[in-house]
Design a protein around this motif. Sequence first.
Motif, PDB file in Angstrom:
ATOM      1  N   ASP A 310       0.838  -1.207   0.000  1.00  0.00           N
ATOM      2  CA  ASP A 310       0.000   0.000   0.000  1.00  0.00           C
ATOM      3  C   ASP A 310       0.869   1.252   0.000  1.00  0.00           C
ATOM      4  OD1 ASP A 310      -1.968  -1.807   0.214  1.00  0.00           O
ATOM      5  OD2 ASP A 310      -2.979  -0.887   1.938  1.00  0.00           O
ATOM      6  N   ILE A 313       2.179   1.816  -3.396  1.00  0.00           N
ATOM      7  CA  ILE A 313       1.188   2.337  -4.345  1.00  0.00           C
ATOM      8  C   ILE A 313       0.888   3.804  -4.035  1.00  0.00           C
ATOM      9  CG2 ILE A 313      -0.976   1.695  -3.176  1.00  0.00           C
ATOM     10  CD1 ILE A 313      -0.290   1.254  -6.853  1.00  0.00           C
ATOM     11  N   SER A 316       3.764   5.767  -5.389  1.00  0.00           N
ATOM     12  CA  SER A 316       3.785   5.855  -6.851  1.00  0.00           C
ATOM     13  C   SER A 316       2.701   6.825  -7.325  1.00  0.00           C
ATOM     14  CB  SER A 316       3.578   4.471  -7.474  1.00  0.00           C
ATOM     15  OG  SER A 316       2.234   4.064  -7.303  1.00  0.00           O
ATOM     16  N   MET A 317       1.631   6.888  -6.520  1.00  0.00           N
ATOM     17  CA  MET A 317       0.521   7.778  -6.857  1.00  0.00           C
ATOM     18  C   MET A 317       0.888   9.243  -6.634  1.00  0.00           C
ATOM     19  SD  MET A 317      -3.056   7.173  -5.027  1.00  0.00           S
ATOM     20  CE  MET A 317      -3.123   5.420  -5.136  1.00  0.00           C
ATOM     21  N   GLY A 318       1.938   9.490  -5.881  1.00  0.00           N
ATOM     22  CA  GLY A 318       2.366  10.870  -5.659  1.00  0.00           C
ATOM     23  C   GLY A 318       2.351  11.283  -4.194  1.00  0.00           C
ATOM     24  N   PRO A 406       9.034   2.633  -3.933  1.00  0.00           N
ATOM     25  CA  PRO A 406       8.025   1.870  -4.674  1.00  0.00           C
ATOM     26  C   PRO A 406       8.646   0.895  -5.659  1.00  0.00           C
ATOM     27  CG  PRO A 406       7.778   4.257  -5.029  1.00  0.00           C
ATOM     28  CD  PRO A 406       8.823   4.074  -3.998  1.00  0.00           C
ATOM     29  N   VAL A 407       9.747   1.301  -6.296  1.00  0.00           N
ATOM     30  CA  VAL A 407      10.344   0.456  -7.330  1.00  0.00           C
ATOM     31  C   VAL A 407      10.793  -0.877  -6.750  1.00  0.00           C
ATOM     32  CG1 VAL A 407      12.235   0.268  -8.951  1.00  0.00           C
ATOM     33  CG2 VAL A 407      11.029   2.412  -8.707  1.00  0.00           C
ATOM     34  N   ARG A 411       9.341  -4.199  -8.328  1.00  0.00           N
ATOM     35  CA  ARG A 411      10.241  -5.199  -8.923  1.00  0.00           C
ATOM     36  C   ARG A 411       9.993  -6.560  -8.295  1.00  0.00           C
ATOM     37  NH1 ARG A 411      14.898  -1.571  -8.844  1.00  0.00           N
ATOM     38  NH2 ARG A 411      14.933  -0.611 -10.901  1.00  0.00           N
TER      39      ARG A 411
ATOM     40  N   SER B  48      11.713  -1.847 -15.977  1.00  0.00           N
ATOM     41  CA  SER B  48      12.646  -0.873 -15.399  1.00  0.00           C
ATOM     42  C   SER B  48      12.613   0.437 -16.177  1.00  0.00           C
ATOM     43  CB  SER B  48      14.069  -1.440 -15.399  1.00  0.00           C
ATOM     44  OG  SER B  48      14.122  -2.587 -14.582  1.00  0.00           O
ATOM     45  N   TYR B  51       9.543   2.338 -15.196  1.00  0.00           N
ATOM     46  CA  TYR B  51       9.667   3.013 -13.894  1.00  0.00           C
ATOM     47  C   TYR B  51      10.494   4.292 -14.016  1.00  0.00           C
ATOM     48  CZ  TYR B  51       8.161  -1.577 -12.177  1.00  0.00           C
ATOM     49  OH  TYR B  51       7.476  -2.747 -11.973  1.00  0.00           O
ATOM     50  N   LEU B  56       9.433   6.883 -11.102  1.00  0.00           N
ATOM     51  CA  LEU B  56       9.408   6.096  -9.869  1.00  0.00           C
ATOM     52  C   LEU B  56      10.826   5.737  -9.467  1.00  0.00           C
ATOM     53  CD1 LEU B  56       6.473   3.633 -10.573  1.00  0.00           C
ATOM     54  CD2 LEU B  56       6.542   5.388  -8.814  1.00  0.00           C
ATOM     55  N   ASP B  57      11.698   5.706 -10.464  1.00  0.00           N
ATOM     56  CA  ASP B  57      13.090   5.357 -10.233  1.00  0.00           C
ATOM     57  C   ASP B  57      13.928   6.461 -10.865  1.00  0.00           C
ATOM     58  OD1 ASP B  57      15.211   3.913  -9.405  1.00  0.00           O
ATOM     59  OD2 ASP B  57      15.041   2.319 -10.918  1.00  0.00           O
ATOM     60  N   ARG B  83       4.452  13.188 -10.083  1.00  0.00           N
ATOM     61  CA  ARG B  83       3.667  11.960 -10.298  1.00  0.00           C
ATOM     62  C   ARG B  83       2.197  12.205 -10.003  1.00  0.00           C
ATOM     63  NH1 ARG B  83       8.111   9.198  -7.726  1.00  0.00           N
ATOM     64  NH2 ARG B  83       6.967   8.993  -5.763  1.00  0.00           N
ATOM     65  N   PHE B  89      -0.671   5.655 -12.927  1.00  0.00           N
ATOM     66  CA  PHE B  89      -0.114   4.312 -13.099  1.00  0.00           C
ATOM     67  C   PHE B  89      -1.187   3.248 -13.035  1.00  0.00           C
ATOM     68  CE2 PHE B  89       3.429   6.788 -11.553  1.00  0.00           C
ATOM     69  CZ  PHE B  89       4.466   6.341 -12.354  1.00  0.00           C
ATOM     70  N   PHE B  91      -0.985  -0.982 -12.777  1.00  0.00           N
ATOM     71  CA  PHE B  91      -0.035  -2.090 -12.674  1.00  0.00           C
ATOM     72  C   PHE B  91      -0.712  -3.409 -12.990  1.00  0.00           C
ATOM     73  CE2 PHE B  91       1.560   1.202  -9.789  1.00  0.00           C
ATOM     74  CZ  PHE B  91       2.822   1.366 -10.328  1.00  0.00           C
ATOM     75  N   PHE B  93      -0.799  -6.185 -11.174  1.00  0.00           N
ATOM     76  CA  PHE B  93      -1.661  -6.521 -10.050  1.00  0.00           C
ATOM     77  C   PHE B  93      -2.279  -5.199  -9.649  1.00  0.00           C
ATOM     78  CE2 PHE B  93       1.725  -9.595 -10.293  1.00  0.00           C
ATOM     79  CZ  PHE B  93       0.987 -10.768 -10.395  1.00  0.00           C
ATOM     80  N   PHE B  95      -3.274  -3.465  -7.317  1.00  0.00           N
ATOM     81  CA  PHE B  95      -2.726  -2.560  -6.316  1.00  0.00           C
ATOM     82  C   PHE B  95      -3.745  -1.547  -5.814  1.00  0.00           C
ATOM     83  CE2 PHE B  95       1.838  -3.487  -7.253  1.00  0.00           C
ATOM     84  CZ  PHE B  95       2.215  -3.673  -5.936  1.00  0.00           C
ATOM     85  N   LEU B  97      -6.077  -0.350  -2.582  1.00  0.00           N
ATOM     86  CA  LEU B  97      -5.992  -0.513  -1.136  1.00  0.00           C
ATOM     87  C   LEU B  97      -7.203  -1.325  -0.692  1.00  0.00           C
ATOM     88  CD1 LEU B  97      -4.702   2.851   0.319  1.00  0.00           C
ATOM     89  CD2 LEU B  97      -3.524   1.089  -0.984  1.00  0.00           C
ATOM     90  N   ALA B  98      -6.919  -2.510  -0.153  1.00  0.00           N
ATOM     91  CA  ALA B  98      -7.977  -3.485   0.143  1.00  0.00           C
ATOM     92  C   ALA B  98      -8.950  -2.976   1.194  1.00  0.00           C
ATOM     93  CB  ALA B  98      -7.344  -4.792   0.596  1.00  0.00           C
ATOM     94  N   ARG B 157      -8.545   5.370 -11.089  1.00  0.00           N
ATOM     95  CA  ARG B 157      -7.703   6.040 -10.101  1.00  0.00           C
ATOM     96  C   ARG B 157      -6.533   6.762 -10.793  1.00  0.00           C
ATOM     97  NH1 ARG B 157      -5.117   2.442  -5.536  1.00  0.00           N
ATOM     98  NH2 ARG B 157      -3.714   1.963  -7.258  1.00  0.00           N
TER      99      ARG B 157
END
Lengths: 414, 228
Positions: A310, A313, A316-318, A406-407, A411, B48, B51, B56-57, B83, B89, B91, B93, B95, B97-98, B157
């Motif tokens: 979480d 994510i 990554s969302m900011g 996040p990376v 990965r 990679s 990202y 992200l990277d 971002r 993004f 992905f 899976f 991702f 939030l459950a 989202r």
Amino acid sequence: MSIRLAIAVTHLVNRKRPTLVSLTGIVLGVAFFLAVSSLMRGSERDFIKRLIDNSPHITVSDEYRNPQLQPAVVRWPEGAVEVRRVKPLTEVRGIRGHARKLAFIESLPGLRAAPVLMGSVVLTFAGRIEGVTLSGIVPAKTKGVSTIEEKFTQGSLDALAANPNGIVIGVGLAKKFGLEMGSVVNAASPGGEVRTLKVVGMFRTGNANYDETQTFALLKRVQGLLDRPNRINRFIIQLDDPYAARDVAAVIEERTGYKSVSWLEASEDLMSVLLVRNLIMYSVVSAILVVAAFGIYNTISTIVMEKTHDIAILKSMGFHARDVRRIFLAEGVMLGLIGSLLGLALGLGLMALLARVEIKPPGATELVHLPIYWGYEQYLLAAGFALASAVGAAYLPARKAGRVQPVTILRGMG
Amino acid sequence: MRPILAAERLGRVLPGEIPVTLVQDVTLAVERGEFVVIMGPSGSGKSSLLYLLGLLDTPTSGRVLLDGQDTSGFGEDELAATRLRKLGFVFQFHFLLAEFSVLDNVLLPLRRLGVLTEDAARRRARELLDQLGLSEHGHKRPYQISGGQRQRVAIARALANDPPLILADEPTGNLDTRAAANVRQILRDLTRAFGKTVIAVTHDLTFAGAADRRIGIVDGRIDPDWRA
């Protein structure tokens, strides 16, 4: 509600058991902190109250704090003056110009003062001889500075005022001598004067030594007996605010030149014992909260571990690293706050319970309630400490959460 | 017109006793409204690269220009802020939030950005869910809906803050044929009807077939001759 707070609340609400367990730690910690602190502080205040009630707040005696300086030394303070083989002038003991000094002391606000001439006399009665302390007092003034009148079992200070040849003794002395109200004793001074005095009052303070060796008579009578007409050697001072004693004593000493000892100074050893006692008590009760903080650490770091994805994510969302840190810090703050509030409630309950407990202290005749201190500062201290440990415990996992890259997580997944 | 996203001699080396080169010397430009897929064998470095493009990277060499702006000097906070506003993004899976409802998941970036009022943000999130055919699922938890629906929530989202660029990592990798076709259609429509730019990493040849352009990556480099 901010989104960070919403996430924090969700994390806690969805982990009811660990949350409740760590909350219970804080609640019990705060409650015990309060119960122990209120009891310790209560007994301390009870003790100090007895100390304040039963001893003069300030005693001005006919002594100097430092030896009197030689005039030559006073004249040349920087000079290499040495005066040898000095034999001090024989001095008439007592406070000089006491009427003026008493007037000055009484001009200070918030206090009452009484002059006393204290001396040793030998009481004889039916062949028994005993050396006792005889204090010459002015009953009207003594009433204002001492609680002795409350301790009378028979007679009163007024009876003493009405009878110039009266004497007030403790019950211990009365028992020893087999004295009763109206008995007549002989009092002899070291100078050889003898007076016949009649017992007009008896007191019991509970302090055996005091009850056996302290006696009171009128100031005029004692001055005659000790052959020190118009002399007194002591002022007893009672303050409205006992804690101002140190400052007031300093003022009086500066103006009068005589040694003025406040009750705080006289019982410095006891006060330092109380301080050490408080230090020990607060270390122990704080340790409970530190242990409770480990529970919070455990809960929050488990959440951080479970929620790494979480966090990834969100980032990554900011979401910033500090957003993530705040989420977990907020969890610590919430646990600390709720724990403190519930702990305060439970602590107040425990305090109310303790306040109803009755004990019979050794030597006392009546049951007394446990002394409980209700001062607000201990609530602040308990809640503040709980909150600080909760935030401290949350900080480490929160920092770790903020550092999640996040990376690294992505990965691992892909 | 300047490209929405450009990479100049992009390289990423994982430090260590034996340094691992993930991406090397990648130069590319993506135009606004383009639908680009990045393809390549497993472990070729395509994720990679995504990202790096998605900030992200951080690259060990070269730079990424987003909407003409050089991002190489950005600190972590600036990258996060970028971002939030400019990138979305999706992905493999989902991702989500459950512990949050579908609607709350879509609301996350809106609330974090905090430009819209709570009411307006809710309206926007509902609109997005409506457009993606999820109107009656807003109150559900992610585990109560199907994989394809979850991926559409993830897309909603990603679109929440109306970013110009959507990055997708194997968006259909975990879906059945029908759901995959649906997601493919949605991403394509985004470029056509809404002017979004989509860059997706995929193994899925059907998915790749819908794209405007395919970039092959082998051993971290662009391979113009690569064919699946």
